[in-house]
Design a protein around this motif. Structure first.
Motif, PDB file in Angstrom:
ATOM      1  N   LYS A 122       0.867  -1.273  -0.195  1.00 57.07           N
ATOM      2  CA  LYS A 122       0.038  -0.171  -0.130  1.00 57.07           C
ATOM      3  C   LYS A 122       0.878   1.234  -0.160  1.00 57.07           C
ATOM      4  O   LYS A 122       1.382   1.624   1.140  1.00 57.07           O
ATOM      5  N   SER A 123       1.065   1.728  -1.089  1.00 63.15           N
ATOM      6  CA  SER A 123       1.980   2.925  -1.062  1.00 63.15           C
ATOM      7  C   SER A 123       1.184   4.081  -1.215  1.00 63.15           C
ATOM      8  O   SER A 123       0.093   4.408  -1.524  1.00 63.15           O
ATOM      9  N   ASN A 124       2.029   5.217  -0.506  1.00 61.27           N
ATOM     10  CA  ASN A 124       1.601   6.609  -0.421  1.00 61.27           C
ATOM     11  C   ASN A 124       2.284   7.442  -1.279  1.00 61.27           C
ATOM     12  O   ASN A 124       1.857   8.665  -1.424  1.00 61.27           O
ATOM     13  N   THR A 125       2.981   6.876  -2.328  1.00 63.19           N
ATOM     14  CA  THR A 125       3.770   7.583  -3.158  1.00 63.19           C
ATOM     15  C   THR A 125       3.364   7.470  -4.698  1.00 63.19           C
ATOM     16  O   THR A 125       3.968   7.988  -5.626  1.00 63.19           O
ATOM     17  N   THR A 126       2.741   6.236  -5.009  1.00 58.56           N
ATOM     18  CA  THR A 126       2.506   5.791  -6.529  1.00 58.56           C
ATOM     19  C   THR A 126       1.347   5.169  -6.469  1.00 58.56           C
ATOM     20  O   THR A 126       0.912   4.278  -5.625  1.00 58.56           O
ATOM     21  N   ARG A 127       0.551   5.518  -7.722  1.00 58.05           N
ATOM     22  CA  ARG A 127      -0.762   4.903  -7.823  1.00 58.05           C
ATOM     23  C   ARG A 127      -0.556   3.425  -7.930  1.00 58.05           C
ATOM     24  O   ARG A 127      -1.484   2.503  -8.135  1.00 58.05           O
ATOM     25  N   THR A 155      11.052   5.222  -0.496  1.00 54.06           N
ATOM     26  CA  THR A 155      11.910   4.405   0.323  1.00 54.06           C
ATOM     27  C   THR A 155      11.506   4.601   1.896  1.00 54.06           C
ATOM     28  O   THR A 155      11.382   3.678   2.716  1.00 54.06           O
ATOM     29  N   LYS A 156      11.271   6.002   2.269  1.00 54.81           N
ATOM     30  CA  LYS A 156      10.840   6.279   3.595  1.00 54.81           C
ATOM     31  C   LYS A 156       9.520   5.553   3.820  1.00 54.81           C
ATOM     32  O   LYS A 156       9.151   5.485   4.986  1.00 54.81           O
ATOM     33  N   ASP A 157       8.445   5.457   2.547  1.00 55.77           N
ATOM     34  CA  ASP A 157       7.258   5.306   3.079  1.00 55.77           C
ATOM     35  C   ASP A 157       7.360   3.878   3.277  1.00 55.77           C
ATOM     36  O   ASP A 157       6.530   3.437   4.173  1.00 55.77           O
ATOM     37  N   LEU A 158       8.261   3.064   2.661  1.00 57.08           N
ATOM     38  CA  LEU A 158       8.273   1.733   2.792  1.00 57.08           C
ATOM     39  C   LEU A 158       8.871   1.366   4.310  1.00 57.08           C
ATOM     40  O   LEU A 158       8.288   0.375   4.975  1.00 57.08           O
ATOM     41  N   ILE A 159       9.703   2.235   4.846  1.00 57.37           N
ATOM     42  CA  ILE A 159      10.593   2.024   6.039  1.00 57.37           C
ATOM     43  C   ILE A 159       9.410   2.479   7.322  1.00 57.37           C
ATOM     44  O   ILE A 159       9.326   1.439   8.014  1.00 57.37           O
ATOM     45  N   ASP A 160       8.801   3.529   7.053  1.00 56.64           N
ATOM     46  CA  ASP A 160       7.917   3.939   8.087  1.00 56.64           C
ATOM     47  C   ASP A 160       6.618   3.293   8.235  1.00 56.64           C
ATOM     48  O   ASP A 160       6.426   2.921   9.501  1.00 56.64           O
ATOM     49  N   ASN A 195       0.313   0.467  -7.383  1.00 56.74           N
ATOM     50  CA  ASN A 195       0.530  -0.476  -6.199  1.00 56.74           C
ATOM     51  C   ASN A 195      -0.579  -1.462  -6.221  1.00 56.74           C
ATOM     52  O   ASN A 195      -1.572  -1.497  -6.780  1.00 56.74           O
ATOM     53  N   SER A 196      -0.122  -2.579  -5.323  1.00 52.29           N
ATOM     54  CA  SER A 196      -1.103  -3.907  -5.438  1.00 52.29           C
ATOM     55  C   SER A 196      -2.237  -3.485  -4.704  1.00 52.29           C
ATOM     56  O   SER A 196      -3.097  -4.617  -4.759  1.00 52.29           O
ATOM     57  N   VAL A 197      -2.519  -2.473  -4.031  1.00 50.46           N
ATOM     58  CA  VAL A 197      -3.804  -2.429  -3.190  1.00 50.46           C
ATOM     59  C   VAL A 197      -4.819  -1.740  -4.394  1.00 50.46           C
ATOM     60  O   VAL A 197      -5.808  -1.993  -4.190  1.00 50.46           O
ATOM     61  N   ASN A 198      -4.269  -0.704  -5.071  1.00 50.98           N
ATOM     62  CA  ASN A 198      -4.933   0.155  -6.151  1.00 50.98           C
ATOM     63  C   ASN A 198      -5.409  -0.743  -7.335  1.00 50.98           C
ATOM     64  O   ASN A 198      -6.198  -0.707  -7.826  1.00 50.98           O
ATOM     65  N   MET A 218      11.801  11.190  -5.771  1.00 52.81           N
ATOM     66  CA  MET A 218      10.800  10.334  -5.465  1.00 52.81           C
ATOM     67  C   MET A 218      11.081   8.877  -5.001  1.00 52.81           C
ATOM     68  O   MET A 218      10.340   8.401  -4.073  1.00 52.81           O
ATOM     69  N   TRP A 219      12.394   8.370  -5.398  1.00 49.38           N
ATOM     70  CA  TRP A 219      13.101   7.240  -4.878  1.00 49.38           C
ATOM     71  C   TRP A 219      12.976   7.371  -3.167  1.00 49.38           C
ATOM     72  O   TRP A 219      12.803   6.591  -2.655  1.00 49.38           O
TER      73      TRP A 219
END
Length: 507
Positions: free
Chosen positions: A162-167, A247-252, A169-172, A242-243
């Protein structure tokens, strides 16, 4: 009475204020503590220490799964190779003649023109309808793995979470499920250490950009990257930022215990982000109250100075002991990381031998599986994992929580060094022995059954006072003698298992 009530109210207010102050102090103290690492190598070298837990686990599972599993052709690089239409690009492919790639031709034959049906059009077909995170984790536990590293996002740009930075993603889209999140939850509930890998940095130059493909359509630049048609266009500041946000989104949001990165992060383009990443992730580990592991290949340059990350070798090993922890990542498949219809599996014997050889040199093995697009793990891969698990059930004392001995081993078979060197290695023989140690015992692991029914272990000298010898997996009494040439051991009449054989020596 009123005076007493007023006094109680006043005392309550004072107590509440005092509590708030204490809470603020705790928060401030915590905020201070998570700034231990500054984004420079001097600070990171000063404070970093390899987590001991990682070196004890020895065996993990890697998972390459994404929309590239739908065409199931070539490899996980199908998204790139399906656009390789000329010698300009195919020259970058090993064993590929000039002209269109096999993936390009396969795509046109089976899916049509790449302008009308691009890689993006595989994503709705990636439904993962049979994916069951708990079943996967159960299989990995039976295999004897102690940690799991799913691919969070590959070069293709599609996030498996569930990414907050790209549409994209496997949830969308596609499965419409948080694949990484489900695996994290299932794994942690069953005591597994859970990580994630990021291959996204190479997305910048992963796709061939030509007007005859959909890769130049600005509507899809957030999947195919905003890079232009110039092959040598340097990575833009906007893409790197953007990278970093991704990356921070994945970590956090997932708090991975292990964070693994692919080769592009090692290039000069990302130089300023490497200490920034290490400091941010290590500080987050302190905030979470756990030791975290950052892994990198140091593929093109010494991207991360020695002793600041766990060194990783892709499809390769080391010829000797490395005192700092390290890891080999390789695939069950000889020809792909993701599932393909012509997948070729290695043998269980060769994979167990790899695990032993790596552990004897102070390393870990991260072994990849390639599920089908529907979420099932093919039977041939399952069988290998279960056979490895059965071997580890019997012989795991010689693997888990062990340390390297004074020598990694002996025997005639040499191991080639470096990335992508595994294809140059020969099979081990009955004269090849590897050593580990734990709790006052030395484990001599015979990589194959000796032809004459006995083995001479030359590394055990007269200075090593052997008290007893036993073979794991059998109650048979082992005959042995020690002389100036070494320790001679007569093998039992019956093999305890089908693969490598462990002698436990009490010294």
């Amino acid at each position: 009475m009123k005076k007493r009530v007023s006094t109680l109210i006043l005392l309550s207010i004072l107590a509440l204020v005092s509590c708030k102050k204490e809470e603020k102090k705790v928060v401030e103290k915590k905020q201070e503590s998570v700034k231990v690492f500054e984004p420079n190598w001097e600070s990171i070298k000063k404070h970093y220490k390899d987590p001991a837990w990682f070196n004890n686990k020895k065996f993990g599972i890697f998972i390459h799964w994404g929309a590239y599993s739908v065409p199931a052709f070539g490899s996980e690089w199908y998204p790139r190779n399906m656009y390789m239409d000329s010698a300009q690009f195919t020259a970058q492919l090993k064993h590929q003649k000039d002209g269109p790639s096999k993936e390009f031709l396969h795509h046109q034959k089976n899916f049509g023109d790449q302008k009308k049906f691009g890689y993006k059009d595989f994503i709705p077909m990636f439904k993962a309808e049979k994916f069951n995170a708990e079943e996967w984790i159960d299989l990995f536990k039976k295999a004897g793995a102690k940690y799991v590293v799913p691919v969070a996002d590959h070069h293709d740009g599609f996030a498996m979470y569930k990414s907050n930075t790209t549409r994209w993603n496997s949830v969308n889209m596609g499965p419409k499920r948080d694949v990484l999140g489900e695996l994290m939850k299932a794994g942690r509930a069953k005591g597994m250490i859970m990580g994630a890998s990021s291959h996204y940095a190479f997305n910048w130059s992963f796709y061939n950009k030509k007007d005859k493909f959909d890769t130049t359509d600005p509507a899809y630049a957030d999947l195919y990257s905003p890079k232009g048609k110039n092959l040598r266009e340097p990575v833009s500041a906007e893409f790197k930022e953007m990278w970093w946000k991704r990356t921070k989104d994945l970590i956090d949001n997932y708090q991975p215990d292990i964070l693994w990165f692919d080769f592009m992060l090692d290039t000069p383009d990302f130089r300023e982000y490497r200490p920034k990443l290490a400091a941010y992730y290590y500080n987050k580990g302190i905030e979470w109250g756990k030791e975290v592991v950052l892994q990198d290949k140091n593929f093109y340059e010494e991207a991360f100075p020695a002793g600041t990350v766990i060194y990783d070798l892709e499809r390769g090993k080391l010829p000797g002991i490395r005192k700092l922890p390290w890891q080999t990542d390789t695939s069950i498949g000889t020809n792909s990381w993701s599932y393909v219809t012509n997948w070729k599996s290695k043998t269980t014997n060769s994979l167990i031998d790899d695990l032993i050889d790596i552990v004897s040199k102070n390393g870990n093995l991260l072994l990849n599986v390639g599920p089908k697009s529907d979420g099932t793990i093919p039977d041939d891969q399952k069988d290998i994992l279960l056979e490895m698990g059965a071997w580890l059930d019997m012989n795991g004392d010689a693997i888990y929580d062990t340390k390297y001995w004074r020598t990694f081993g002996e025997g005639p078979t040499e191991v080639k060094k470096g990335h992508h060197s595994e294809g140059k290695n020969k099979a081990f023989t009955g004269q090849d022995i590897r050593f580990t140690q734990k709790d006052g015992k030395v484990y001599a692991i015979l990589m194959a059954w000796p032809k004459n029914g006995k083995v001479l272990i030359k590394s055990i000298t007269n200075d090593d006072k052997v008290k007893s010898v036993k073979m794991l997996g059998t109650d048979a009494k082992i005959k042995w003698s020690q002389n100036n040439n070494g320790l001679e051991v007569v093998m039992p009449k019956k093999k305890p298992c089908d693969y490598a054989f462990v002698l436990e020596l009490s010294l």
